[in-house]
Write a protein that holds these residues in place. Structure first.
Motif, PDB file in Angstrom:
ATOM      1  N   MET A 253       0.821  -1.203   0.000  1.00 51.28           N
ATOM      2  CA  MET A 253       0.000   0.000   0.000  1.00 51.28           C
ATOM      3  C   MET A 253       0.858   1.258   0.000  1.00 51.28           C
ATOM      4  O   MET A 253       0.503   2.273  -0.611  1.00 51.28           O
ATOM      5  N   GLU A 254       1.992   1.196   0.687  1.00 51.58           N
ATOM      6  CA  GLU A 254       2.862   2.365   0.801  1.00 51.58           C
ATOM      7  C   GLU A 254       4.055   2.304  -0.150  1.00 51.58           C
ATOM      8  O   GLU A 254       4.889   3.212  -0.137  1.00 51.58           O
ATOM      9  N   ALA A 255       4.151   1.229  -0.950  1.00 50.01           N
ATOM     10  CA  ALA A 255       5.305   1.035  -1.837  1.00 50.01           C
ATOM     11  C   ALA A 255       6.612   1.213  -1.068  1.00 50.01           C
ATOM     12  O   ALA A 255       7.533   1.930  -1.500  1.00 50.01           O
ATOM     13  N   HIS A 256       6.692   0.550   0.077  1.00 55.39           N
ATOM     14  CA  HIS A 256       7.850   0.660   0.977  1.00 55.39           C
ATOM     15  C   HIS A 256       8.766  -0.532   0.697  1.00 55.39           C
ATOM     16  O   HIS A 256       8.450  -1.667   1.059  1.00 55.39           O
ATOM     17  N   ALA A 272       4.217   8.129  -6.734  1.00 54.29           N
ATOM     18  CA  ALA A 272       5.399   7.430  -7.220  1.00 54.29           C
ATOM     19  C   ALA A 272       4.958   6.463  -8.313  1.00 54.29           C
ATOM     20  O   ALA A 272       3.757   6.185  -8.475  1.00 54.29           O
ATOM     21  N   VAL A 273       5.925   5.955  -9.034  1.00 63.67           N
ATOM     22  CA  VAL A 273       5.693   4.858  -9.979  1.00 63.67           C
ATOM     23  C   VAL A 273       6.493   3.678  -9.466  1.00 63.67           C
ATOM     24  O   VAL A 273       7.712   3.616  -9.646  1.00 63.67           O
ATOM     25  N   PRO A 274       5.852   2.747  -8.761  1.00 65.98           N
ATOM     26  CA  PRO A 274       6.591   1.603  -8.210  1.00 65.98           C
ATOM     27  C   PRO A 274       7.268   0.789  -9.312  1.00 65.98           C
ATOM     28  O   PRO A 274       6.644   0.414 -10.299  1.00 65.98           O
ATOM     29  N   ASN A 275       8.548   0.529  -9.127  1.00 63.92           N
ATOM     30  CA  ASN A 275       9.342  -0.252 -10.064  1.00 63.92           C
ATOM     31  C   ASN A 275       9.643  -1.589  -9.397  1.00 63.92           C
ATOM     32  O   ASN A 275      10.600  -1.711  -8.623  1.00 63.92           O
ATOM     33  N   GLU A 276       8.818  -2.594  -9.702  1.00 67.46           N
ATOM     34  CA  GLU A 276       8.940  -3.884  -9.018  1.00 67.46           C
ATOM     35  C   GLU A 276      10.203  -4.621  -9.430  1.00 67.46           C
ATOM     36  O   GLU A 276      10.758  -5.384  -8.638  1.00 67.46           O
ATOM     37  N   ARG A 277      10.656  -4.425 -10.651  1.00 62.78           N
ATOM     38  CA  ARG A 277      11.857  -5.131 -11.092  1.00 62.78           C
ATOM     39  C   ARG A 277      13.094  -4.596 -10.378  1.00 62.78           C
ATOM     40  O   ARG A 277      13.953  -5.372  -9.921  1.00 62.78           O
ATOM     41  N   ALA A 278      13.182  -3.273 -10.246  1.00 65.62           N
ATOM     42  CA  ALA A 278      14.345  -2.665  -9.581  1.00 65.62           C
ATOM     43  C   ALA A 278      14.133  -2.519  -8.074  1.00 65.62           C
ATOM     44  O   ALA A 278      15.061  -2.087  -7.375  1.00 65.62           O
ATOM     45  N   GLU A 279      12.938  -2.835  -7.586  1.00 66.73           N
ATOM     46  CA  GLU A 279      12.612  -2.750  -6.158  1.00 66.73           C
ATOM     47  C   GLU A 279      12.844  -1.339  -5.619  1.00 66.73           C
ATOM     48  O   GLU A 279      13.506  -1.118  -4.604  1.00 66.73           O
ATOM     49  N   VAL A 320      -2.253  -2.130  -5.870  1.00 62.79           N
ATOM     50  CA  VAL A 320      -2.521  -1.880  -4.449  1.00 62.79           C
ATOM     51  C   VAL A 320      -2.160  -0.452  -4.074  1.00 62.79           C
ATOM     52  O   VAL A 320      -2.920   0.252  -3.389  1.00 62.79           O
ATOM     53  N   PHE A 321      -1.006   0.003  -4.528  1.00 57.84           N
ATOM     54  CA  PHE A 321      -0.520   1.346  -4.220  1.00 57.84           C
ATOM     55  C   PHE A 321      -1.470   2.416  -4.756  1.00 57.84           C
ATOM     56  O   PHE A 321      -1.876   3.332  -4.028  1.00 57.84           O
ATOM     57  N   TYR A 322      -1.854   2.306  -6.026  1.00 57.00           N
ATOM     58  CA  TYR A 322      -2.704   3.338  -6.633  1.00 57.00           C
ATOM     59  C   TYR A 322      -4.140   3.259  -6.120  1.00 57.00           C
ATOM     60  O   TYR A 322      -4.788   4.294  -5.919  1.00 57.00           O
ATOM     61  N   ALA A 323      -4.678   2.054  -5.924  1.00 60.82           N
ATOM     62  CA  ALA A 323      -6.051   1.923  -5.421  1.00 60.82           C
ATOM     63  C   ALA A 323      -6.175   2.508  -4.020  1.00 60.82           C
ATOM     64  O   ALA A 323      -7.175   3.157  -3.689  1.00 60.82           O
ATOM     65  N   PHE A 324      -5.146   2.289  -3.197  1.00 57.92           N
ATOM     66  CA  PHE A 324      -5.190   2.835  -1.840  1.00 57.92           C
ATOM     67  C   PHE A 324      -5.195   4.361  -1.871  1.00 57.92           C
ATOM     68  O   PHE A 324      -5.949   5.003  -1.127  1.00 57.92           O
ATOM     69  N   ARG A 325      -4.406   4.954  -2.735  1.00 56.69           N
ATOM     70  CA  ARG A 325      -4.383   6.413  -2.813  1.00 56.69           C
ATOM     71  C   ARG A 325      -5.667   6.977  -3.385  1.00 56.69           C
ATOM     72  O   ARG A 325      -6.099   8.070  -3.006  1.00 56.69           O
ATOM     73  N   LEU A 326      -6.287   6.248  -4.297  1.00 52.00           N
ATOM     74  CA  LEU A 326      -7.580   6.690  -4.814  1.00 52.00           C
ATOM     75  C   LEU A 326      -8.634   6.679  -3.712  1.00 52.00           C
ATOM     76  O   LEU A 326      -9.406   7.639  -3.571  1.00 52.00           O
ATOM     77  N   MET A 327      -8.659   5.617  -2.920  1.00 49.43           N
ATOM     78  CA  MET A 327      -9.619   5.526  -1.826  1.00 49.43           C
ATOM     79  C   MET A 327      -9.398   6.642  -0.808  1.00 49.43           C
ATOM     80  O   MET A 327     -10.350   7.330  -0.406  1.00 49.43           O
ATOM     81  N   VAL A 328      -8.154   6.840  -0.399  1.00 52.17           N
ATOM     82  CA  VAL A 328      -7.855   7.871   0.596  1.00 52.17           C
ATOM     83  C   VAL A 328      -8.120   9.258   0.027  1.00 52.17           C
ATOM     84  O   VAL A 328      -8.663  10.139   0.717  1.00 52.17           O
TER      85      VAL A 328
END
Length: 471
Positions: A253-256, A272-279, A320-328
């Motif tokens: 949710m926090e892209a931590h 942010a734009v989470p980069n899962e490949r580069a973590e 998860v990250f973007y949906a959480f920010r949309l809800m909040v």
């Protein structure tokens, strides 16, 4: 696009349609009980007209919710048979309790509420409306209990790979259940509240149904002023509970991604734009330490990062990250609108179209009319996608719960569902829009039947006069 991914897409599509209608009817049933109570107390015909108007909306929404729910339940046997086989001893009774205690209650009193006006005693009719409202809340209780158990399983034992109940009390009242129940019920109430307020604002801007619209908007502002701040408080408790029991979901949710140096705290990532490949996060905009304050109530608190588990144990981060920010974000917009509405009300500008404040507030309600539906869907995606790769968190992986079906069959059924749902529910939603645009109109109740009158519901009634002369 294998059978697993297609089955997930199909279930997500169906439940996205389904959850909207029960969420709306949960709040709408309680609203109808309030409106009928006001009518009985004041005998003001505007309240009676509002009751009949929203009853039509409720009936259509309730019917679409039932139909979409039945279709969704079939997928447990067709697409997720392994889940049904291994967890059916727990999920089956919970869903059965929902039918026995809630659906039967709603079905019993729904007919009285819809068709019993002026045919049963006023107190009996009001009781029926209250029972329908109670039934929607009981239904929510069992559905959220079943889903919460899949999020935070408790009270079970595993025998030969099958989940068996060890304590029904622990199963029903699992660790996340109280927070998720309160969060969902409040979300349903807020959704209905903003629909009512948005519809009222639309009438006021058009200059139609002004008296009814003022009452609806006033009630919406009062109720939102109670429920929206309460939802913020409950959401905070829910987040603390998720950090304890599902820490990787919170990290997504926090892209931590990484542990921070001791004492630095966790920043609140605004964008942010989470980069899962580069973590890591690209283009990150964050506020230092604010994340720690919100998530741990401490300026230097820590949360478990995503890199603390292997990549195959992490949920998809971006949705998860973007949906959480949309809800909040929608929640913050609702709170700001409520505060502005209270200020306008205090200055006697809430209904004033000649003032900039009044117009701004009414336009705000119109803009956020459907915001509750969007927030519910966003929150549901956070919950369901955030528990991946598990369907029963930490115990049964989603990939191991899918049925042995081929991708072609799932794709075919998915296409059929999309076409049928868009056609049927598109027509239903179009009819609801038509009802709402028409608005409440004066309703003249049918006269009470006299002694000896034949009722239209008796197709074989004996005629009052002989069918043939001399008979």
């Amino acid at each position: 696009m294998d059978a697993l991914m297609l089955s997930r897409i199909q279930f997500g599509f169906v439940i996205s349609f389904h959850i909207l209608f029960p969420a709306f009817t949960i709040g709408l049933a309680s609203w109808l009980a309030f409106v009928e109570w006001r009518w009985l107390r004041t005998r003001d015909t505007v309240w009676r007209d509002l009751f009949f108007f929203w009853t039509k909306v409720f009936a259509v929404s309730f019917g679409m919710g039932v139909v979409s729910g039945i279709v969704m339940s079939f997928q447990f046997g067709t697409n997720w048979s392994v889940l049904s086989e291994q967890a059916g001893n727990i999920l089956g009774p919970l869903l059965s309790y929902e039918v026995l205690t809630a659906f039967f209650l709603e079905a019993t009193f729904l007919g009285v509420m819809l068709f019993g006006w002026n045919r049963v005693d006023e107190k009996m009719h009001f009781l029926a409306t209250c029972m329908v409202a109670l039934g929607t809340l009981i239904s929510t209780f069992w559905i959220i209990s079943a889903n919460s158990w899949m999020q935070t399983p408790a009270g079970y034992k595993i025998v030969d790979g099958v989940f068996e109940p060890a304590s029904w009390w622990a199963i029903v009242f699992n660790p996340s259940f109280p927070y998720r129940l309160a969060h969902m019920v409040l979300a349903a109430f807020i959704t209905t509240c903003f629909v009512i307020g948005g519809v009222a604002a639309g009438y006021l801007r058009r200059g139609v149904h002004v008296d009814a619209a003022r009452r609806m908007l006033k009630a919406a502002v009062i109720f939102a002023a109670i429920t929206v701040p309460t939802q913020v408080f409950v959401g905070d408790l829910h987040g603390l509970n998720a950090r304890e029991h599902q820490p990787i979901k919170v990290a997504a949710m926090e892209a931590h991604w990484q542990h921070k140096p001791k004492g630095e705290g966790v920043p609140l990532v605004l964008f942010a734009v989470p980069n899962e490949r580069a973590e890591r996060n690209d283009y990150e905009i964050a506020v230092p330490r604010l994340g720690s304050l919100i998530l741990t109530h401490s300026l230097d608190g820590e949360i478990q990062p995503l890199t603390s588990v292997p990549p195959e144990e992490r949920p998809p981060v971006k949705p998860v990250f973007y949906a959480f920010r949309l809800m909040v974000g929608l929640g913050v917009a609702m709170l700001l609108l409520v505060l502005a509405s209270l200020w306008a009300w205090r200055r006697k500008r809430l209904y004033d179209l000649d003032s900039a404040l009044g117009r701004w507030v009414l336009n705000g309600w119109r803009a956020l009319t459907l915001s509750g539906f969007v927030a519910i869907l966003a929150g549901w995606y956070v919950v369901e996608i955030g528990r991946q790769p598990y369907v029963i968190y930490g115990l049964l992986r989603t990939a191991d719960a899918v049925s042995a079906v081929n991708a072609g069959s799932v794709l075919t059924s998915l296409i059929v569902f999309v076409v049928v749902y868009l056609t049927v529910f598109g027509a239903g939603i179009g009819y609801l829009v038509k009802l709402i645009r028409k608005g409440p109109h004066p309703h003249e109740p049918a006269p009470r039947p006299r002694q000896g009158d034949k009722t239209p519901a008796r197709p074989l009634s004996v005629p009052d006069e002989p069918a043939e002369p001399g008979a």
